[in-house]
Design an enzyme around this catalytic site. Sequence first.
Site, mmCIF file in Angstrom:
data_model
loop_
_atom_site.group_PDB
_atom_site.id
_atom_site.type_symbol
_atom_site.label_atom_id
_atom_site.label_comp_id
_atom_site.label_asym_id
_atom_site.label_seq_id
_atom_site.Cartn_x
_atom_site.Cartn_y
_atom_site.Cartn_z
ATOM 1 N N ARG A 84 0.888 -1.177 -0.015
ATOM 2 C CA ARG A 84 0.044 -0.159 -0.042
ATOM 3 C C ARG A 84 0.937 1.195 0.076
ATOM 4 N NH1 ARG A 84 -1.672 0.921 4.424
ATOM 5 N NH2 ARG A 84 -1.271 -1.347 5.676
ATOM 6 N N TYR A 123 -1.766 -3.346 -6.808
ATOM 7 C CA TYR A 123 -1.436 -4.140 -5.568
ATOM 8 C C TYR A 123 -2.857 -4.110 -4.750
ATOM 9 C CZ TYR A 123 -0.560 -5.160 -0.795
ATOM 10 O OH TYR A 123 -0.630 -5.688 0.573
ATOM 11 N N HIS A 149 -10.631 -1.918 11.841
ATOM 12 C CA HIS A 149 -9.436 -2.967 11.042
ATOM 13 C C HIS A 149 -9.307 -4.016 12.208
ATOM 14 C CE1 HIS A 149 -5.021 -2.892 9.697
ATOM 15 N NE2 HIS A 149 -5.822 -3.839 9.031
ATOM 16 N N CYS A 197 1.184 -7.702 11.755
ATOM 17 C CA CYS A 197 1.175 -8.073 13.313
ATOM 18 C C CYS A 197 0.747 -9.549 13.725
ATOM 19 C CB CYS A 197 0.979 -7.017 14.172
ATOM 20 S SG CYS A 197 1.711 -5.700 14.085
ATOM 21 N N ARG A 201 1.611 -12.169 -0.884
ATOM 22 C CA ARG A 201 0.211 -12.319 -0.494
ATOM 23 C C ARG A 201 -0.349 -13.692 -0.975
ATOM 24 N NH1 ARG A 201 -1.814 -8.482 3.447
ATOM 25 N NH2 ARG A 201 -0.202 -6.852 3.592
ATOM 26 N N LYS A 229 -9.850 -2.289 1.899
ATOM 27 C CA LYS A 229 -9.467 -1.032 2.631
ATOM 28 C C LYS A 229 -10.193 0.361 2.206
ATOM 29 C CE LYS A 229 -6.299 -3.481 4.728
ATOM 30 N NZ LYS A 229 -6.137 -4.080 6.086
ATOM 31 N N SER A 243 -1.123 -3.717 10.211
ATOM 32 C CA SER A 243 -0.547 -4.476 9.351
ATOM 33 C C SER A 243 0.674 -5.456 9.698
ATOM 34 C CB SER A 243 -0.500 -3.864 7.912
ATOM 35 O OG SER A 243 -1.538 -3.037 7.651
ATOM 36 N N ASP A 292 -9.467 -9.417 9.288
ATOM 37 C CA ASP A 292 -8.798 -8.199 8.701
ATOM 38 C C ASP A 292 -9.829 -6.938 9.247
ATOM 39 O OD1 ASP A 292 -6.771 -6.726 7.740
ATOM 40 O OD2 ASP A 292 -7.830 -6.225 6.058
#
Length: 591
Positions: free
Chosen positions: A69, A197, A226, A250, A367, A206, A248, A275
Amino acid sequence: MPGKEKLIQWVEEMARQTEPKRIVWCDGSDEEYHQFIEEMQDDRSLIRLNQKEYPGSYLHRSHPSDVARTEKLTFICTTRRADAGPTNNWMSPKEAQTRVWPLYHGAMQERTMYVVPYLMGPPGSPLARAGVEITDSLYVAVCMRIMTRMGRIAMEQIGRTGEFVKALHSLGDLSPERRFIVHFPKGDEIWSVGSGYGGNALLGKKCHALRIASVEARQEGWLAEHMLILGVQSPRGEVTYVAAAFPSACGKTNLAMLMPPPELSGWRVWTVGDDIAWMRWGDDGRLYAVNPETGFFGVAPGTSAKTNPNAMATIRRNTIYANVAMTHDGLPWWEGMDGPSPAEAWDWRGHPWSPASEDKASHPNARFCSPATQCPCISSKWDDPQGVPISAILFGGRRARLTPLVLESFSWSHGVYVGAGMATETTAAQSGAVGVVRRDPMAMLPFCGYNMADYFAHWLAQGGRAGAVLPKIFQVNWFRQDENGKYMWPGFGQNLRVLQWIVDRARGRGAVVAPPVGFLPDPKAIDTTGLGVSEESMRDLLAIDTEAWLAEMEEEAAFFGLFGSRLPEELRREMSSQEKRLESANAKGGR
Ligand code: OXD
Ligand code: MN
């Protein structure tokens, strides 16, 4: 105007600007998906993986400059800058018209425009919201098929309500100089150009489910967060639902799919989402959460049978990988996967790679994109239109020092302050430096579609709702290190031991001590049998260094200072009470 006509009119308008060679309206069917996969293999934007080992799975390689991102190119477009707030990049709608709109001019010449109607949230849910993404990327269309309820089901809602988010995406020329991700909360519109992406281009995720939805949630009295959603089942069969916000990369997907270690037999963890959580207050006063998505778009490196066996099972078929390495047998591979590294492979760019190579084989933000239904621990309630009742909310981050393994806030407003004060060490999910501490309130810094001071006020206001049965709020940190830089807590499946204490607390049980920053578990309240974590380490994991907290509070105050007088008074009060408690504890010689 009836929904369908409004949609047709918008698509025609976008086609006039982008001039596609042809327009394909996607119906979301299996046949269509397979046809798209064939076309992508023909144009080499998908590489077929070993179908015996990974049936239905493919590899996509994105442009090397387009792998994460791009927060600095992500904008909130409001008439007044203050409505976007100091933590968002702001662009006026007028500037967007002159700076971004022209980039779409002729952008789809010689390309196909795909019209992708999608639904976020279970059909029939009071929280289900429709959108339509126009894109010239088939990778985006196939991933949207996995991540959302795409096609007919969305068209039905659009036809009925006439409401949908308009999401326009074009790869443009993929140049970072001409890359923008722009949100117009007022018009429910998103423009993304110059990136393929996921986080920039799968606009249901998002852009819609967080940035646009957060604005709508504030107006309508709900929460778009989130957060992962999971259910913890005790040996007695009691299931307690938890929502958890982490920045993100974690370990959100790992926690959402936690596999209980053998010694905690009888316990289960059920995944509702990994998410995003949309949460609304039910008639019984409880907070109900739905997962607006239908798939997982997770970070591959580091995923293994040790860290996340459920994810490894989920991504074994029907998965679209992006930017992982590929062995000569056509198997996906990444750093941190089980087993030895392959002797030779192609790296994420398609270049020959061997363990002697300097560069990593897989991109650190590579990903997988997989259907949620393939997850062995998917909750039977994952697509319940009513959602699941949340008993606890967790805020976590990656902190080598300072924050303890777990703490419980004193109250809802103290919990909001704890969430607002979150900070974390950065990872590869966003472009920029890795390992730098940045403040990330409620893990929403890059995703809140409006002024975060108003966002904090919205959260605080929930605490005052008549009849609300408020979830308890906790802070967790799996990443605390000792002076030698070694992680002190084993993490992964063992995080269940912390969840057990959280569940106890949420159900009014469990012992606590109360240092100045929140309730901590009594050192014996977390079961460490057979864990190999000594009593002393446990004490260190829960230790509060009052001086270091006071120093951190200065940084926190500087961050909150950005919001000026818009920062809610209640948050200031929580901050100053915490400071007083810490000062008095410090005067008495620590906790
Ligand atoms: C994600 C992120 O992809 O937070 O989920 O970056
Ligand atoms: Mn995320």
